[in-house]
Design a protein around this motif. Structure first.
Motif, PDB file in Angstrom:
ATOM      1  N   ASP A   1      23.534  33.200  49.252  1.00  0.00           N
ATOM      2  CA  ASP A   1      21.678  32.861  48.255  1.00  0.00           C
ATOM      3  C   ASP A   1      21.255  33.465  47.159  1.00  0.00           C
ATOM      4  N   GLN A   2      22.381  35.050  46.576  1.00  0.00           N
ATOM      5  CA  GLN A   2      22.636  36.084  45.594  1.00  0.00           C
ATOM      6  C   GLN A   2      22.551  34.399  44.094  1.00  0.00           C
ATOM      7  N   VAL A   3      23.392  35.962  43.808  1.00  0.00           N
ATOM      8  CA  VAL A   3      24.284  35.381  42.321  1.00  0.00           C
ATOM      9  C   VAL A   3      26.338  35.272  42.814  1.00  0.00           C
ATOM     10  N   ARG A   4      26.114  34.094  41.969  1.00  0.00           N
ATOM     11  CA  ARG A   4      28.171  33.621  42.142  1.00  0.00           C
ATOM     12  C   ARG A   4      28.370  33.893  40.876  1.00  0.00           C
ATOM     13  N   VAL A   5      29.446  34.185  40.721  1.00  0.00           N
ATOM     14  CA  VAL A   5      30.406  34.548  39.381  1.00  0.00           C
ATOM     15  C   VAL A   5      31.678  33.741  39.522  1.00  0.00           C
ATOM     16  N   GLY A   6      31.766  33.811  37.846  1.00  0.00           N
ATOM     17  CA  GLY A   6      33.351  32.316  38.002  1.00  0.00           C
ATOM     18  C   GLY A   6      33.882  33.178  36.537  1.00  0.00           C
ATOM     19  N   LEU A   7      35.181  32.864  35.885  1.00  0.00           N
ATOM     20  CA  LEU A   7      35.651  33.480  34.984  1.00  0.00           C
ATOM     21  C   LEU A   7      36.773  32.180  34.393  1.00  0.00           C
ATOM     22  N   LEU A   8      36.716  31.907  33.127  1.00  0.00           N
ATOM     23  CA  LEU A   8      37.426  31.101  32.782  1.00  0.00           C
ATOM     24  C   LEU A   8      38.004  31.358  31.573  1.00  0.00           C
ATOM     25  N   GLN A   9      39.493  32.053  31.421  1.00  0.00           N
ATOM     26  CA  GLN A   9      40.147  32.113  30.373  1.00  0.00           C
ATOM     27  C   GLN A   9      40.137  30.985  29.386  1.00  0.00           C
ATOM     28  N   VAL A  10      39.835  31.216  27.928  1.00  0.00           N
ATOM     29  CA  VAL A  10      40.466  30.001  27.125  1.00  0.00           C
ATOM     30  C   VAL A  10      41.334  30.686  26.482  1.00  0.00           C
ATOM     31  N   GLY A  11      43.023  29.444  26.341  1.00  0.00           N
ATOM     32  CA  GLY A  11      44.165  29.721  25.371  1.00  0.00           C
ATOM     33  C   GLY A  11      43.920  28.724  24.976  1.00  0.00           C
TER      34      GLY A  11
ATOM     35  N   LYS B   1      46.021  26.573  27.030  1.00  0.00           N
ATOM     36  CA  LYS B   1      44.851  25.737  28.164  1.00  0.00           C
ATOM     37  C   LYS B   1      44.831  26.632  28.732  1.00  0.00           C
ATOM     38  N   PRO B   2      43.449  26.313  28.614  1.00  0.00           N
ATOM     39  CA  PRO B   2      42.443  27.604  29.904  1.00  0.00           C
ATOM     40  C   PRO B   2      42.954  27.177  31.016  1.00  0.00           C
ATOM     41  N   ARG B   3      42.258  28.277  31.817  1.00  0.00           N
ATOM     42  CA  ARG B   3      42.778  28.462  33.368  1.00  0.00           C
ATOM     43  C   ARG B   3      41.750  29.517  33.540  1.00  0.00           C
ATOM     44  N   LEU B   4      41.429  28.101  35.205  1.00  0.00           N
ATOM     45  CA  LEU B   4      40.378  29.220  35.511  1.00  0.00           C
ATOM     46  C   LEU B   4      40.488  30.390  36.604  1.00  0.00           C
ATOM     47  N   GLU B   5      39.989  31.621  36.901  1.00  0.00           N
ATOM     48  CA  GLU B   5      40.770  32.504  37.167  1.00  0.00           C
ATOM     49  C   GLU B   5      40.417  33.109  38.197  1.00  0.00           C
ATOM     50  N   PHE B   6      39.286  32.328  38.681  1.00  0.00           N
ATOM     51  CA  PHE B   6      38.094  31.948  39.883  1.00  0.00           C
ATOM     52  C   PHE B   6      36.938  31.702  39.773  1.00  0.00           C
ATOM     53  N   GLY B   7      36.234  31.171  41.024  1.00  0.00           N
ATOM     54  CA  GLY B   7      35.642  29.902  41.432  1.00  0.00           C
ATOM     55  C   GLY B   7      34.349  30.598  41.829  1.00  0.00           C
ATOM     56  N   PHE B   8      33.368  30.065  41.954  1.00  0.00           N
ATOM     57  CA  PHE B   8      31.907  30.864  42.219  1.00  0.00           C
ATOM     58  C   PHE B   8      31.672  31.289  43.666  1.00  0.00           C
ATOM     59  N   ASP B   9      33.144  30.539  44.368  1.00  0.00           N
ATOM     60  CA  ASP B   9      33.003  30.218  45.839  1.00  0.00           C
ATOM     61  C   ASP B   9      34.031  31.095  46.122  1.00  0.00           C
ATOM     62  N   LYS B  10      34.646  32.069  45.736  1.00  0.00           N
ATOM     63  CA  LYS B  10      35.713  33.211  45.396  1.00  0.00           C
ATOM     64  C   LYS B  10      35.587  34.537  46.047  1.00  0.00           C
ATOM     65  N   TYR B  11      34.191  34.899  45.228  1.00  0.00           N
ATOM     66  CA  TYR B  11      34.369  36.415  45.888  1.00  0.00           C
ATOM     67  C   TYR B  11      33.236  36.852  46.363  1.00  0.00           C
ATOM     68  N   SER B  12      32.418  37.120  47.324  1.00  0.00           N
ATOM     69  CA  SER B  12      30.790  37.616  47.437  1.00  0.00           C
ATOM     70  C   SER B  12      30.828  38.775  48.226  1.00  0.00           C
ATOM     71  N   THR B  13      31.368  39.451  47.803  1.00  0.00           N
ATOM     72  CA  THR B  13      31.543  41.251  47.342  1.00  0.00           C
ATOM     73  C   THR B  13      32.043  42.059  45.857  1.00  0.00           C
TER      74      THR B  13
ATOM     75  N   THR C   1      38.964  26.540  22.126  1.00  0.00           N
ATOM     76  CA  THR C   1      37.524  26.073  23.243  1.00  0.00           C
ATOM     77  C   THR C   1      36.667  24.997  24.104  1.00  0.00           C
ATOM     78  N   VAL C   2      36.956  24.064  23.248  1.00  0.00           N
ATOM     79  CA  VAL C   2      36.588  22.425  23.045  1.00  0.00           C
ATOM     80  C   VAL C   2      37.001  22.323  24.532  1.00  0.00           C
ATOM     81  N   GLU C   3      38.491  22.292  25.089  1.00  0.00           N
ATOM     82  CA  GLU C   3      39.410  21.769  26.352  1.00  0.00           C
ATOM     83  C   GLU C   3      38.716  22.489  27.256  1.00  0.00           C
ATOM     84  N   ALA C   4      38.178  24.182  27.251  1.00  0.00           N
ATOM     85  CA  ALA C   4      37.529  24.529  27.761  1.00  0.00           C
ATOM     86  C   ALA C   4      36.196  24.255  28.583  1.00  0.00           C
ATOM     87  N   LEU C   5      36.036  23.949  27.215  1.00  0.00           N
ATOM     88  CA  LEU C   5      33.925  23.779  27.959  1.00  0.00           C
ATOM     89  C   LEU C   5      33.990  21.842  28.844  1.00  0.00           C
TER      90      LEU C   5
END
Length: 515
Positions: A71-81, A83-95, A115-119
């Protein structure tokens, strides 16, 4: 004795307790917002390990004050290389503790800046809205792109699709990226959502950039975009999605009342003037307001109506753009001796029926007319006189019946002589270096002739052709007192030339008697 020891122990505990004032988040950030924020971080080979660590440190400071959770802010992080990789999604961290610890363990990917593949990952999976009717579906979504600006690829199209899907795009560039490309991909306003900063100075923009994110993901927000002289788009978070109900939109011209402030009444009237009303379905998030006046302040009110849940009324004020009728500017380019290009703007094919251009030489030259279609914004005026000032007037005939004209003065270039400044420089006892200035359009070359003028050498006449880019030559074995002439050659005839007589003396270097 025991009382003294107890007091000392309590005092030590107080002194060793961490200071909450130093670590408290900025005012207004905790519990301020609700939405999904995805960080797209460039960790390709063009980003050094040091730069990568500085980017992550910037993110750590940027998001530290936010309250995290469903019910607040959810954060995700995707790295570009490569082969782009999702380091963590929105449901991973709540603290914050878990999120901050995760940021410290992320390693760069290296390789190409794909970057295009990441998008594609961003669009197809990462930033997908929730299930229809869910609270999460109605929340704002933000993409924050951290890049060094080196070869990002063709990102304009994919970024435009994300914006069309309702994703707000913000960019921080730590290198010398293409400004024109980056300003196209960010969501307006560009001055708030696009930052260029040195990798060691990223902390300078932290607060300003955080405020820009907060403005997007505040719990309640409504704003106006695409404002023109006669219309504007009202946009809001679709809080009624999945519910029964509708939106009522009221808008009207904002006029000053007592103390310069206009107050609204529940019946939709202000100072005797009614609001205009629109109704939008529950799944709507925008409404186009039309029939507005140019350069006028307006107030718009959004009322979500539903029997299932109560919502607050939202309002916003805005000002329409000033009316600009074509032509608002007339410019001159490509000036020549007999022609010049005249351009004007803005191009308004929906408002203008036709353009006309009239021009005449000052002060009393003949007036010439050119009629042009509404889709043209320039024309080349031909057959002008060299070194002459013209008055040029561009007139737009508008569909409303109005006509608007704008005039400028233009000057044609002075005609360049085909031949000038003929000079002879003696070289030895019987040779001269021949030099001249020349060059003009249509010139085919030069014709040189020379002959002796003394009675001992009558009739010794010689000639030589030179191409148009030649401006000098050397003549040898000349008779005494030789007369040298140079003439320009055109397509149909030989032009008027210049002549000089060379005198050979042992103690002289330069001779040239032009006639």
């Amino acid at each position: 004795m025991e009382g003294h020891m107890l007091f000392a122990w309590m005092l030590m505990c107080l002194l060793l307790r961490p200071s909450t004032a130093q670590n408290s988040p900025p005012e207004g950030v905790l519990n301020c917002c609700e939405g999904d924020v995805l960080f797209l971080v460039d960790s390709s080979g063009s980003v050094s390990s040091y730069e990568h660590s500085r980017m992550l440190a910037f993110l750590s400071e940027l998001i530290a004050p936010f309250s995290l959770g469903e019910d607040q802010v959810r954060v995700g992080l995707l790295q570009v290389g490569t082969k782009p990789r999702l380091e963590f999604g929105f449901d991973k961290y709540s603290t914050q503790s878990g999120l901050q610890a995760a940021l410290k363990t992320i390693k760069p990917l290296r390789g190409d800046t794909n970057t295009v593949e990441a998008l594609k990952m961003v669009k197809e999976w990462v930033l997908r809205p929730g299930k229809a009717g869910s609270a999460r579906e109605r929340l704002p979504r933000v993409l924050v792109w951290l890049t060094d600006g080196v070869k990002p690829g063709d990102v304009t199209g994919p970024m435009a699709q994300l914006r069309d899907d309702g994703v707000a795009v913000l960019v921080v560039s730590t290198g010398h990226g293409n400004y024109q490309v980056l300003r196209q991909v960010v969501s307006p306003p560009v001055e708030d959502h696009l930052h260029f900063v040195d990798i060691d100075d990223m902390s300078i923009i932290t607060k300003e950039f955080r405020d820009a994110i907060i403005e997007i993901i505040r719990a309640e927000r409504i704003h106006v975009r695409d404002v023109s002289t006669s219309s504007a788009t009202l946009q809001w978070r679709p809080v009624l999605s999945g519910l029964t109900g509708h939106y009522e939109i009221l808008f009207k011209e904002l006029r000053s009342g007592v103390g310069g402030v206009e107050t609204s009444r529940p019946d939709g009237f202000t100072g005797g003037t009614p609001y205009q009303r629109l109704t939008q379905t529950a799944d709507s998030s925008t409404a186009r307001l039309t029939g507005l006046k140019p350069d006028t302040n307006y107030i718009a009110i959004l009322r979500p109506e539903s029997n299932e849940q109560a919502f607050n009324e939202l309002n916003v004020t805005f000002k329409t753009r000033s009316e600009v009728l074509s032509p608002a500017v007339v410019t001159v380019s490509e000036p020549g001796q007999t022609s010049v290009r005249v351009s004007w703007g803005p191009l308004q094919p929906g408002m203008v029926e036709s353009y006309s251009v009239e021009y005449s030489a000052l002060p009393t030259g003949k007036v010439h007319y050119v009629q042009l279609s509404r889709s043209q914004n320039s024309t080349l005026l031909r057959n002008l006189q060299p070194d002459t000032t013209y008055l040029v007037t561009v007139t737009a005939r508008h569909a409303s019946g109005k006509e608007k004209a704008m005039s400028v003065k233009v000057c044609t270039q002075e005609a360049t002589p085909a031949l000038a400044d003929l000079q002879l420089t003696t070289v030895g006892s019987d040779s001269v270096e021949v030099e001249w200035n020349g060059g003009t359009s249509g010139l085919r070359g030069y014709w040189l002739t020379w002959e002796g003028q003394q009675s001992s050498a009558p009739g010794q006449r010689s000639s030589l052709y030179l191409p148009p880019d030649s401006l000098s030559t050397r003549l040898t074995h000349l008779p005494p007192s030789a007369r040298v002439c140079v003439s320009p050659i055109y397509r149909t005839a030989r032009g008027e030339g210049l002549c000089c007589t060379a005198q050979f003396h042992s103690d002289a270097l330069v001779y040239g008697y032009q006639s």
